[in-house]
Scaffold this motif. Sequence first.
Motif, PDB file in Angstrom:
ATOM      1  N   GLY A  61       0.779  -1.229   0.000  1.00 19.65           N
ATOM      2  CA  GLY A  61       0.000   0.000   0.000  1.00 19.65           C
ATOM      3  C   GLY A  61       0.807   1.274   0.000  1.00 19.65           C
ATOM      4  O   GLY A  61       0.230   2.364   0.150  1.00 19.65           O
ATOM      5  N   VAL A  62       2.139   1.188  -0.187  1.00 17.53           N
ATOM      6  CA  VAL A  62       2.966   2.388  -0.185  1.00 17.53           C
ATOM      7  C   VAL A  62       3.602   2.658  -1.541  1.00 17.53           C
ATOM      8  O   VAL A  62       4.289   3.674  -1.709  1.00 17.53           O
ATOM      9  CB  VAL A  62       4.091   2.286   0.876  1.00 17.53           C
ATOM     10  CG1 VAL A  62       3.501   2.207   2.265  1.00 17.53           C
ATOM     11  CG2 VAL A  62       4.987   1.085   0.604  1.00 17.53           C
ATOM     12  N   GLY A  63       3.403   1.779  -2.503  1.00 21.99           N
ATOM     13  CA  GLY A  63       3.960   1.967  -3.836  1.00 21.99           C
ATOM     14  C   GLY A  63       2.976   2.704  -4.729  1.00 21.99           C
ATOM     15  O   GLY A  63       2.574   3.836  -4.450  1.00 21.99           O
ATOM     16  N   LEU A  64       2.618   2.079  -5.821  1.00 22.90           N
ATOM     17  CA  LEU A  64       1.599   2.645  -6.699  1.00 22.90           C
ATOM     18  C   LEU A  64       0.238   2.551  -6.030  1.00 22.90           C
ATOM     19  O   LEU A  64      -0.057   1.598  -5.308  1.00 22.90           O
ATOM     20  CB  LEU A  64       1.588   1.885  -8.035  1.00 22.90           C
ATOM     21  CG  LEU A  64       2.915   1.865  -8.803  1.00 22.90           C
ATOM     22  CD1 LEU A  64       2.751   1.111 -10.115  1.00 22.90           C
ATOM     23  CD2 LEU A  64       3.423   3.264  -9.058  1.00 22.90           C
ATOM     24  N   LYS A  65      -0.579   3.530  -6.293  1.00 26.57           N
ATOM     25  CA  LYS A  65      -1.895   3.590  -5.663  1.00 26.57           C
ATOM     26  C   LYS A  65      -2.962   3.745  -6.748  1.00 26.57           C
ATOM     27  O   LYS A  65      -2.703   4.276  -7.829  1.00 26.57           O
ATOM     28  CB  LYS A  65      -1.971   4.773  -4.684  1.00 26.57           C
ATOM     29  CG  LYS A  65      -0.935   4.697  -3.562  1.00 26.57           C
ATOM     30  CD  LYS A  65      -1.020   5.924  -2.667  1.00 26.57           C
ATOM     31  CE  LYS A  65      -0.004   5.863  -1.534  1.00 26.57           C
ATOM     32  NZ  LYS A  65       1.399   5.869  -2.030  1.00 26.57           N
ATOM     33  N   PRO A  66      -4.197   3.259  -6.450  1.00 23.76           N
ATOM     34  CA  PRO A  66      -5.289   3.449  -7.419  1.00 23.76           C
ATOM     35  C   PRO A  66      -5.480   4.931  -7.708  1.00 23.76           C
ATOM     36  O   PRO A  66      -5.213   5.781  -6.843  1.00 23.76           O
ATOM     37  CB  PRO A  66      -6.505   2.845  -6.697  1.00 23.76           C
ATOM     38  CG  PRO A  66      -5.912   1.906  -5.692  1.00 23.76           C
ATOM     39  CD  PRO A  66      -4.611   2.530  -5.260  1.00 23.76           C
ATOM     40  N   PRO A  67      -5.888   5.296  -8.912  1.00 20.28           N
ATOM     41  CA  PRO A  67      -6.409   4.422  -9.984  1.00 20.28           C
ATOM     42  C   PRO A  67      -5.341   3.812 -10.899  1.00 20.28           C
ATOM     43  O   PRO A  67      -5.700   3.267 -11.941  1.00 20.28           O
ATOM     44  CB  PRO A  67      -7.295   5.378 -10.775  1.00 20.28           C
ATOM     45  CG  PRO A  67      -6.618   6.704 -10.642  1.00 20.28           C
ATOM     46  CD  PRO A  67      -6.039   6.725  -9.258  1.00 20.28           C
ATOM     47  N   THR A  68      -4.061   3.904 -10.561  1.00 18.18           N
ATOM     48  CA  THR A  68      -3.032   3.286 -11.383  1.00 18.18           C
ATOM     49  C   THR A  68      -3.248   1.775 -11.420  1.00 18.18           C
ATOM     50  O   THR A  68      -3.516   1.145 -10.384  1.00 18.18           O
ATOM     51  CB  THR A  68      -1.635   3.590 -10.819  1.00 18.18           C
ATOM     52  OG1 THR A  68      -1.462   5.006 -10.721  1.00 18.18           O
ATOM     53  CG2 THR A  68      -0.552   3.013 -11.713  1.00 18.18           C
ATOM     54  N   VAL A  69      -3.143   1.188 -12.601  1.00 25.00           N
ATOM     55  CA  VAL A  69      -3.305  -0.253 -12.773  1.00 25.00           C
ATOM     56  C   VAL A  69      -1.948  -0.906 -12.577  1.00 25.00           C
ATOM     57  O   VAL A  69      -0.989  -0.616 -13.290  1.00 25.00           O
ATOM     58  CB  VAL A  69      -3.870  -0.586 -14.169  1.00 25.00           C
ATOM     59  CG1 VAL A  69      -4.068  -2.093 -14.323  1.00 25.00           C
ATOM     60  CG2 VAL A  69      -5.180   0.152 -14.408  1.00 25.00           C
ATOM     61  N   SER A  70      -1.873  -1.791 -11.596  1.00 26.18           N
ATOM     62  CA  SER A  70      -0.611  -2.435 -11.266  1.00 26.18           C
ATOM     63  C   SER A  70      -0.885  -3.861 -10.820  1.00 26.18           C
ATOM     64  O   SER A  70      -1.924  -4.151 -10.204  1.00 26.18           O
ATOM     65  CB  SER A  70       0.123  -1.667 -10.154  1.00 26.18           C
ATOM     66  OG  SER A  70       1.210  -2.406  -9.645  1.00 26.18           O
TER      67      SER A  70
END
Length: 349
Positions: free
Chosen positions: A291-300
Amino acid sequence: MPEPFDSRYDMTEAVAPAGSGGGPMDLPVSGPQPLKGGPTPSRRGPWRRLPLPWRGEPGRRSGGPAAPTGRGLWTDAWHDLRRNPIFVVSALIILFLVVIAIWPQLIASGNPYHGDLAKAQDGPAPGHPFGYDLQGRDVYTRTVYGARASITVGICATLGAALLGSVLGGLAGYFGGWWDALLSRIADVFFGIPILLGGLVFLSVVTSGSVWPVVGFIVLLGWPQISRIARGSVVTVKEHDYVQAARVLGASSGRTLLRHIAPNAVAPVIVVATIALGTYISLEATLSFLGVGLKPPTVSWGIDISSAATQIRNAPHMLLWPAGALSITVLAFIMLGDAVRDALDPKLR
């Protein structure tokens, strides 16, 4: 009246035949001596016929094996890589991933953000082979679009860490002295920071959910490893004779580094960076999962794995496909790095 020329004479040694009344003055003559009016001297003996290319002589233009030509490290490495099935398979997988990261519409026509709650956690259906997630979004489409973030983070972080580490390590190895000691101590400080713990601390205060904070953090903690590799390689190469000759001839430090040292010291850096690329992709997915890297709405892939972890018993397909794509990607880059290492390391030939 002198007698006509007798063919019994040996042209390699001017000695009269037996019974001709020769005396002590009949001394051997070195080499054939042509006689006027006599036959053409034989080509046997000291006169060897030179091989002529147009006569089809072995080892020349029209026949026989060609003369061996010297090949450099990069030519030999490419020659070995083309015949390595591990390199071919991993390169094809990476090429496919890069293509779908740039143009995901080629194989996925859906919208990764569109969801239908009525189909939440449903299994595979016609046109949706991977099923649906918790919000009714197509897992196949999100898996395809998730390659963009992971590949972007991996490539950009690797290029940044390799560039920064190579420059600092190369300068430290070339100049030595206090510059080398200072950079080595700074690298030791960053080596002492656990990269996962550092990511939790550094990225927890970042509100942006884009890829660039993650890239910056990986470059910040990833350059010391490549810096040490580059320093050791430069220290080894700068002692070679051609580098010493360039210095004696008056070449500047910049020219010596760019023209003579860098091309011969970059191979270990390429190997380490290629293997580290897969590690950085895995690190991005781990930070996004926490939960500290990419965050929504980014698709990962990391975000999708995190949302599917709690539903692994009810809907395992939500976890299976993004986790499988992540595993294949990391494995492909590690296999590529191993193949490049085997090709560039002369000790493994």
